[in-house]
Design an enzyme around this catalytic site. Sequence first.
Site, PDB file in Angstrom:
ATOM      1  N   SER A 295     -11.096  -5.377  -4.926  1.00  0.00           N
ATOM      2  CA  SER A 295     -10.819  -5.834  -3.734  1.00  0.00           C
ATOM      3  C   SER A 295     -10.615  -4.603  -2.714  1.00  0.00           C
ATOM      4  O   SER A 295     -10.912  -3.554  -3.030  1.00  0.00           O
ATOM      5  CB  SER A 295      -9.528  -6.657  -3.576  1.00  0.00           C
ATOM      6  OG  SER A 295      -8.440  -5.751  -3.679  1.00  0.00           O
TER       7      SER A 295
ATOM      8  N   TYR B 273      -1.011  -1.781  -6.861  1.00  0.00           N
ATOM      9  CA  TYR B 273      -2.211  -2.582  -6.980  1.00  0.00           C
ATOM     10  C   TYR B 273      -3.505  -2.029  -6.149  1.00  0.00           C
ATOM     11  O   TYR B 273      -4.460  -2.298  -7.041  1.00  0.00           O
ATOM     12  CB  TYR B 273      -2.042  -3.503  -5.723  1.00  0.00           C
ATOM     13  CG  TYR B 273      -2.926  -4.702  -5.613  1.00  0.00           C
ATOM     14  CD1 TYR B 273      -3.232  -5.652  -6.545  1.00  0.00           C
ATOM     15  CD2 TYR B 273      -3.772  -4.766  -4.512  1.00  0.00           C
ATOM     16  CE1 TYR B 273      -4.362  -6.583  -6.379  1.00  0.00           C
ATOM     17  CE2 TYR B 273      -4.757  -5.829  -4.136  1.00  0.00           C
ATOM     18  CZ  TYR B 273      -5.146  -6.649  -5.185  1.00  0.00           C
ATOM     19  OH  TYR B 273      -6.113  -7.427  -5.139  1.00  0.00           O
TER      20      TYR B 273
END
Length: 313
Positions: free
Chosen positions: A158, A183
């Site tokens: 992402s 993340y």
Amino acid sequence: MSTAQHKIGSGFGHDSTADDVLAGLDLTGKLAVVTGGYSGLGLETTRALTRAGAQVVVPARRPEAAAEALAGVAGVEIDRLDLGDLDSVQAFADRFLASGRTIHLQINNAAIMACPETRVGPGWEAQFATNHLGHFALVNRLWPAIVDGGARVVSVSSTGHRRSDIRWDDPQFTLAYEKWAAYGQAKTANVLFAVQLDALGKDAGVRAFALHPGGILTPLQRHLERDEMVGYGWIDADGNPGFKTPAQGAATQVWAATSPQLEGQGGVFCEDCEIAEVSTGDAPGVRPYAIDPTSARRLWELSADLTGVNAFA
């Protein structure tokens, strides 16, 4: 650093759906493995691939929930897999290999995001362990079936990769945990994994891709408070998302897994059904550190050491 990170003029874009990129493609006889293929983008991916004729194996941490979500979808097989548990990864891979089947599409879609500090296995940070190390071990254990199928391996990353390079001095966040940095590291690892897997596998006919699917409101946001998402601009005050639909969000991973336009390509980062450009700052695209081949090799070696699995050793 020379790179193949340049747009190819695919003709697809931000609003394309998974069905759009599969139009005219017949996947009959193809077998896909889609981790997390029963929720969010994974569910849309599974549905689109089966509509195009593929058989899809969905390894799921919650098989009962997967069976409910996929009820009525033909051509799907559900099995048990917890990416945060390497024994579970090995057990799933052993069961699959014992079936004697080959894999043509491997889509590493399952992920967790911005969770509270959580430790799994031997104390690993959960986002790095689940999003990266579990998929690393899975692909390496499934390698005989992947290479026999001349598969494409798709790693769903992402724009979160922009939040952090690999923290080589403390990849498990033992000193100070921050959910978004963790993340970001995991999503950078997803890209570097594809870079090195492609380098290792291309001579055997296996190509690998990483991608940003776009902003989509899915269960991935389960750990975020509503006010936090409003603050990011992800939803408005009434809870309405300003994102792609799940069908649009699934398009890039389906395109990377199946498109004839990518024949001869690999080791690249994609977004909006297109190969992304290298970028810095706030511009769209992939950060240079996420596609650096030296870092990709280093991460592969670290991951093999941590998991004890390396199909290329």
